[in-house]
Design an enzyme around this catalytic site. Structure first.
Site, short mmCIF file in Angstrom:
data_model
loop_
_atom_site.label_atom_id
_atom_site.label_comp_id
_atom_site.label_asym_id
_atom_site.label_seq_id
_atom_site.Cartn_x
_atom_site.Cartn_y
_atom_site.Cartn_z
N TYR A 77 0.65 -1.16 -0.09
CA TYR A 77 0.14 0.16 -0.03
C TYR A 77 0.93 1.18 0.15
CZ TYR A 77 0.99 -0.57 4.84
OH TYR A 77 1.45 -0.67 6.24
N ARG B 117 1.43 4.84 1.67
CA ARG B 117 0.88 5.45 2.74
C ARG B 117 1.23 6.82 2.82
NH1 ARG B 117 1.42 3.04 8.74
NH2 ARG B 117 -0.71 1.97 7.92
N GLU C 27 -6.84 6.17 9.06
CA GLU C 27 -6.78 5.72 10.34
C GLU C 27 -6.46 7.10 11.37
OE1 GLU C 27 -4.80 2.64 13.54
OE2 GLU C 27 -3.76 2.89 11.40
N LYS D 198 -6.10 -5.35 7.73
CA LYS D 198 -5.78 -5.67 6.50
C LYS D 198 -5.20 -7.02 6.20
CE LYS D 198 -2.71 -2.05 6.60
NZ LYS D 198 -2.52 -0.73 7.03
#
Length: 191
Positions: A21, A23, A87, A119
């Site tokens: 991912y 971020r 988050e 996840k």
């Protein structure tokens, strides 16, 4: 850390999942009372040798690098998560409310709360449904949310504003929050 390393060696544990991912993180430079991260382009990739060799004798697959979107992988080896994961971590004293802008964001149409989401649990469950006896409670709800988002993209009405720019009309109805519930047994795993 030695305890974990010994468990891995003694039990012959091997990775079964890789996550990928992008971020972006936000935090005030002088304190950590509010920390925000947004993960996008989330993919979960099988690392196991169940059914066919993937990592062979290595501890990880060598055929997978960091070249998102991993189009060369077969569908049964990857799941691409269709949403971003936001988050927000707050360090507040007991009884102190979150800032109003966070309350507004949480209660808006822009986010959907999924308590206890993982996840890693998601990836293992989706890619190994036949091997996982309990599936996470959020899987059916994510299917519904994904269909709604696709419908919005397809059925969104485009209008030109006074400047000639195109805007997308999307209803701003408040979505219900996903409540935590006990997982239900995966009937497929019992057969």
């Amino acid at each position: 850390s030695t305890e974990y390393q010994n468990a891995v060696i003694n039990k012959g544990l091997k990775p079964v999942l890789r996550t990928f991912y992008n971020r972006i993180a936000f935090q005030y430079p002088d304190h950590a009372r509010i920390r925000i991260s947004l993960d996008t382009d989330l993919c979960m990739i099988r690392e196991d040798n169940f059914g066919r060799p993937r990592s062979k004798e290595n501890w990880r697959r060598e055929d997978v690098k960091t070249d998102y979107p991993f189009d060369y992988l077969p569908d049964e080896d990857i799941t691409r998560f269709p949403f971003g994961i936001l988050e927000i971590k707050l360090q507040t004293q007991y009884g102190v409310k979150a800032p109003q802008w966070i309350e507004d964001l949480i209660n808006s149409h822009l986010v959907e709360q999924v308590p206890k989401f993982s996840k890693f649990v998601h990836g293992v469950s989706v890619l190994n449904k036949d091997r996982v006896p309990l599936l996470p409670y959020w899987l059916p709800e994510l299917d519904i949310l994904e269909k709604k988002e696709k419908e919005k993209m397809i059925n969104g009405k485009k209008n030109k504003n006074l400047n000639g720019n195109i805007s997308l009309n999307v209803s701003i109805e408040r979505k219900k929050k996903i409540e935590y519930c006990e997982p239900s047994p995966n009937k497929l795993a019992n057969n």
